[in-house]
Write a protein that holds these residues in place. Structure first.
Motif, short mmCIF file in Angstrom:
data_model
loop_
_atom_site.label_atom_id
_atom_site.label_comp_id
_atom_site.label_asym_id
_atom_site.label_seq_id
_atom_site.Cartn_x
_atom_site.Cartn_y
_atom_site.Cartn_z
N GLY A 1 11.61 36.66 -22.79
CA GLY A 1 12.35 35.91 -21.79
C GLY A 1 12.10 36.49 -20.42
O GLY A 1 11.25 37.38 -20.25
N GLY A 2 12.82 36.01 -19.44
CA GLY A 2 12.66 36.48 -18.07
C GLY A 2 13.83 37.33 -17.64
O GLY A 2 14.90 37.33 -18.26
N GLY A 3 13.64 38.09 -16.58
CA GLY A 3 14.72 38.86 -15.98
C GLY A 3 15.30 39.93 -16.88
O GLY A 3 14.62 40.49 -17.75
N ILE A 4 16.59 40.21 -16.68
CA ILE A 4 17.28 41.23 -17.45
C ILE A 4 17.30 40.89 -18.93
O ILE A 4 17.11 41.76 -19.80
CB ILE A 4 18.72 41.42 -16.93
CG1 ILE A 4 18.71 41.87 -15.47
CG2 ILE A 4 19.49 42.40 -17.79
CD1 ILE A 4 18.04 43.20 -15.25
N GLY A 5 17.53 39.62 -19.26
CA GLY A 5 17.54 39.20 -20.65
C GLY A 5 16.19 39.44 -21.32
O GLY A 5 16.13 39.84 -22.49
N GLY A 6 15.11 39.22 -20.58
CA GLY A 6 13.78 39.46 -21.12
C GLY A 6 13.55 40.94 -21.40
O GLY A 6 12.93 41.30 -22.41
N ILE A 7 14.04 41.80 -20.50
CA ILE A 7 13.92 43.25 -20.71
C ILE A 7 14.70 43.67 -21.95
O ILE A 7 14.23 44.47 -22.77
CB ILE A 7 14.41 44.01 -19.47
CG1 ILE A 7 13.52 43.69 -18.26
CG2 ILE A 7 14.44 45.51 -19.73
CD1 ILE A 7 14.02 44.28 -16.96
N ALA A 8 15.92 43.12 -22.11
CA ALA A 8 16.74 43.45 -23.28
C ALA A 8 16.04 43.02 -24.57
O ALA A 8 16.09 43.73 -25.58
CB ALA A 8 18.10 42.76 -23.16
N LEU A 9 15.37 41.87 -24.55
CA LEU A 9 14.64 41.41 -25.73
C LEU A 9 13.48 42.35 -26.07
O LEU A 9 13.26 42.69 -27.24
CB LEU A 9 14.13 39.99 -25.50
CG LEU A 9 15.15 38.87 -25.59
CD1 LEU A 9 14.55 37.54 -25.12
CD2 LEU A 9 15.65 38.72 -27.03
N LEU A 10 12.74 42.77 -25.05
CA LEU A 10 11.61 43.68 -25.28
C LEU A 10 12.08 45.02 -25.85
O LEU A 10 11.44 45.59 -26.74
CB LEU A 10 10.84 43.89 -23.98
CG LEU A 10 10.09 42.68 -23.42
CD1 LEU A 10 9.39 43.04 -22.12
CD2 LEU A 10 9.07 42.15 -24.44
N LEU A 11 13.21 45.53 -25.36
CA LEU A 11 13.76 46.77 -25.90
C LEU A 11 14.24 46.60 -27.33
O LEU A 11 14.18 47.53 -28.14
CB LEU A 11 14.90 47.26 -25.01
CG LEU A 11 14.49 47.74 -23.60
CD1 LEU A 11 15.72 48.09 -22.77
CD2 LEU A 11 13.56 48.96 -23.71
N PHE A 12 14.71 45.40 -27.66
CA PHE A 12 15.12 45.12 -29.04
C PHE A 12 13.90 45.11 -29.97
O PHE A 12 13.93 45.68 -31.06
CB PHE A 12 15.84 43.77 -29.10
CG PHE A 12 16.07 43.27 -30.50
CD1 PHE A 12 17.04 43.86 -31.31
CD2 PHE A 12 15.32 42.21 -31.00
CE1 PHE A 12 17.25 43.40 -32.61
CE2 PHE A 12 15.53 41.75 -32.29
CZ PHE A 12 16.49 42.34 -33.10
#
Length: 298
Positions: free
Chosen positions: A55-66
């Motif tokens: 995804g994009g933005g903060i949500g995208g970063i959270a997904l990548l860390l997951f």
């Protein structure tokens, strides 16, 4: 006076100045923001995560860390948004920030609550991108329409716009592009491209929900303006603006009618113009957002 006491004073002043009906409307908006946040969280866990998309933005970063470290998406999303909330509280409209913080809390809790949910057995990544984009766009669109957001790049973009005058869309595009590049490296080019499909679907759905379907602004130059105005008022129920113009080449006086109609009414309007004055000149433009009687209101 400490920042905390200043914030408490502001909040008390806001609450005390509200009338009972205003309080009910404000509570209703917070309930709507909560429902929108839950819908977005459901779309992320039910479709985006199931399809393995970013995804994009903060949500995208959270997904990548997951995907890489197994960190809970909701907790990471909340933690990453905290410094942005503090920044927004100092720089942006505080009612907006209060709604945003509320939305972030509900969204983050719902993200971890819906972990592992599978509403459909998706064997097609493309369908996951579409379903996730549409459902998430509907939820976010309602949140935006109610004057809030789900945090992330929205707050950053608003602060940068206020300080430096940059367009919010440009700032969000740059941030999202950086996250997509990271997704390309971690998830691979195929998933990164499907992520773009999901983000495009999401953004278009948000536009429709938050601003409504684009209306049409129609400019009509005709010598039968009186008849046209009467039929538009009677058959379409739309207001019109009547202007006096002059031809640049002929210097002849021209009557100009400006009218805003919905997309479904455009064909009817064209038929009226053809019937009353086949020699008329029509200019049709897209009105991205119209606020006023008969159209979407804030």
């Amino acid at each position: 006076m400490t920042p905390y006491s200043e914030g408490a004073l502001w909040w008390n002043r806001e609450v005390l100045c509200l009338k009972p009906w205003d309080v009910i409307k404000r509570i209703g908006k917070f309930i709507g923001i909560a429902l929108g946040a839950i819908m977005v969280a459901y779309s992320v866990q039910g479709f985006i995560v199931q399809a393995g998309l970013g995804g994009g933005g903060i949500g995208g970063i959270a997904l990548l860390l997951f995907y890489t470290l197994g960190l809970p998406i909701g907790i990471v999303n909340f933690v990453l948004n905290l410094p942005l909330f503090v920044l927004g509280w100092k720089e942006v409209n505080r009612i907006f920030v209060a709604k945003t913080f509320f939305g972030i809390i509900i969204y983050s809790l719902a993200l971890d609550f819906f972990k592992g949910i599978q509403p459909l057995a998706l064997n097609d990544v493309f369908l996951g991108a579409l379903y996730g984009g549409v459902l998430g766009g509907v939820g976010s669109g309602f949140v935006f329409r109610l004057g809030g957001s789900l945090g992330g790049t929205d707050i950053i973009a608003k602060v940068i716009q206020r300080r430096f005058g940059w367009a919010m869309g440009t700032t969000m595009l740059v941030i999202n592009a950086l996250v997509i590049i990271a997704s390309w490296a971690i998830l691979g080019p195929k998933m990164a491209l499907y992520t773009l499909v999901s983000m495009f679907t999401f953004s278009k759905t948000v536009d429709v929900i938050s601003s409504g379907l684009p209306a049409k602004s129609v400019t009509i130059i005709s010598n039968q303006s009186d008849q046209l105005i009467q039929r538009i008022l009677q058959e379409l129920g739309r207001g019109v603006t009547f202007l006096h113009g002059q031809g640049g080449y002929s210097a002849a006086e021209k009557n100009v009618i400006i009218c805003v109609v919905g997309i479904s009414e455009l064909g009817h309007l064209k038929r009226i113009v053809r019937e009353e004055d086949p020699q008329s000149f029509i200019i049709v433009q897209t009105a991205t957002e119209v606020v006023g009687q008969g159209f979407a209101l804030e």
